[in-house]
Enzyme design. Structure first.
Site, short mmCIF file in Angstrom:
data_model
loop_
_atom_site.label_atom_id
_atom_site.label_comp_id
_atom_site.label_asym_id
_atom_site.label_seq_id
_atom_site.Cartn_x
_atom_site.Cartn_y
_atom_site.Cartn_z
CB THR A 116 46.66 5.08 -55.00
OG1 THR A 116 48.02 4.69 -55.12
CG2 THR A 116 46.13 5.28 -56.41
CE1 TYR A 140 45.06 0.70 -57.17
CE2 TYR A 140 47.27 1.64 -57.02
CZ TYR A 140 46.05 1.34 -56.44
OH TYR A 140 45.81 1.68 -55.13
#
Ligand code: UDP
Length: 332
Positions: A116, A140
């Site tokens: 990501t 995250y």
């Protein structure tokens, strides 16, 4: 060729399974259906199970001779990761480690990993290339960067070859195949805007109008889910050809603001879309735009659906058939 797709019932994973089946790959999906949907799995065997179950993983990997594993099964909500980091580290890190250990124990040494843009944190420069400093600002992003580090170490110690694909903002759908974004709860901008256009929500909230951008709203690089699948396929070819591991940023290099997304959605849908101005959402950088030169050069990736109008039109086609999909869910 035989591929294990972990998280193949989820948004990006289900598009990938469909794409692989069109390339004549045999696909086995492992998904715990915590976020995925049984009816989104097309032309593949679905094994309902969790990466937490190490022995089960060993049995699955021992029973098949997989050429590669693709891993899409992770938690993706930044805000939740801040509130509940334990869940994020357990699922995104520990469960991935289980998968990697089971792969090594069963001699499977090719891995495509969904990473990501969140591994970069607050950008120092834009667009963001692979050399950019990696400094996540939420659990995250940390969990994904930790897996990237583990993969580098596994490559040296155990000969695992991996490609990490760092998605910027995945969006769009393959509505013809009946596939699209079905998060519950939905937190992503484009599906929420389109749910508002469809009359399923009263208004779309704009989180922050005082950013240092031309219209004051955040800028993101939206990339079509089917273009992401193309990148995965090319990554798999790279691993099969023995060219070695790689890390690639995937976006179109085009930044669109939240306001531009809403305006484009109004044009595409010809519907009214009411907006509500809200404070900034914590952890949102003002601008995230990818430099994907390396993916173009080394993978030969050329996104075919880069225009925002196309991405939103495809997501809108999916949004309009979503009630049918919900009925299918109930029937499953
Ligand atoms: N956003 C917004 N309203 C919403 C959802 C998102 O204004 O209801 C903004 C969000 O603050 C960010 C952009 O839209 O600037 C994209 O957010 P999304 O959650 O879709 O993806 P992210 O960039 O967090 O991965």
């Amino acid at each position: 060729m035989k591929v294990l797709v972990v998280g193949g019932a989820g948004y990006i994973g289900s598009h990938m399974v469909n794409a692989l089946s069109k390339k004549d790959c045999k696909v086995v999906v492992l998904d715990d259906l915590s976020g995925g949907h049984r009816d989104a799995v097309r032309n593949a065997d679905l094994v309902v199970g969790s990466l937490a179950e190490r022995e089960r993983l060993d049995r699955l990997l021992g029973a098949h001779k997989f050429d590669a594993v693709m891993h899409f099964a992770s938690f993706i909500e930044v805000g939740r990761s801040v509130r509940d980091p334990a869940a994020y580290y357990r699922n995104n890190l520990i469960n991935t480690l289980n998968l990697l250990e089971a792969m090594m124990a069963n001699g499977v040494r090719r891995f495509v990993f969904s990473s990501t843009a969140a591994i970069f944190g607050e950008p120092e420069s834009s667009p963001i290339d692979e050399q950019h400093r990696k400094a996540p600002i939420n659990p995250y992003g940390h969990s994904k960067l930790m897996v990237e580090q583990i993969l580098s170490d596994y490559a040296k110690a155990y000969g695992l070859e991996s490609v990490c694909l760092r998605y910027f903002n995945a969006a769009g759908a393959d509505a013809q195949a009946g596939l699209g974004e079905r998060h519950d709860p939905e937190t992503h901008l484009i599906p929420l805007v389109l749910q508002t256009a469809a009359g399923r929500r009263e208004a779309i909230s704009i989180f922050g109008t005082d950013y240092d951008t031309p219209d004051g709203t955040c800028i993101r690089d939206y990339v079509h889910v089917m273009d992401l699948c193309d990148a995965h396929w090319l990554a798999l070819q790279r691993l099969l050809s023995g060219t070695g591991s790689g890390r690639y940023n995937l976006g179109n290099g085009l930044g669109y603001s939240v306001q531009q997304v809403i305006d484009t959605a109004r044009a595409v849908t010809s519907r009214e879309i009411a907006v509500r101005h809200e404070p900034r959402r914590p952890g949102d950088p003002a601008r995230l735009v990818a430099d994907s030169t390396l993916a173009r050069k080394e993978l030969g990736w050329h996104p075919q659906r880069a225009e925002l109008e196309r991405i939103i039109a495809d997501a809108w086609a999916w949004e309009q058939q979503r009630p049918l999909a919900r009925l299918a869910d109930l029937a499953a």
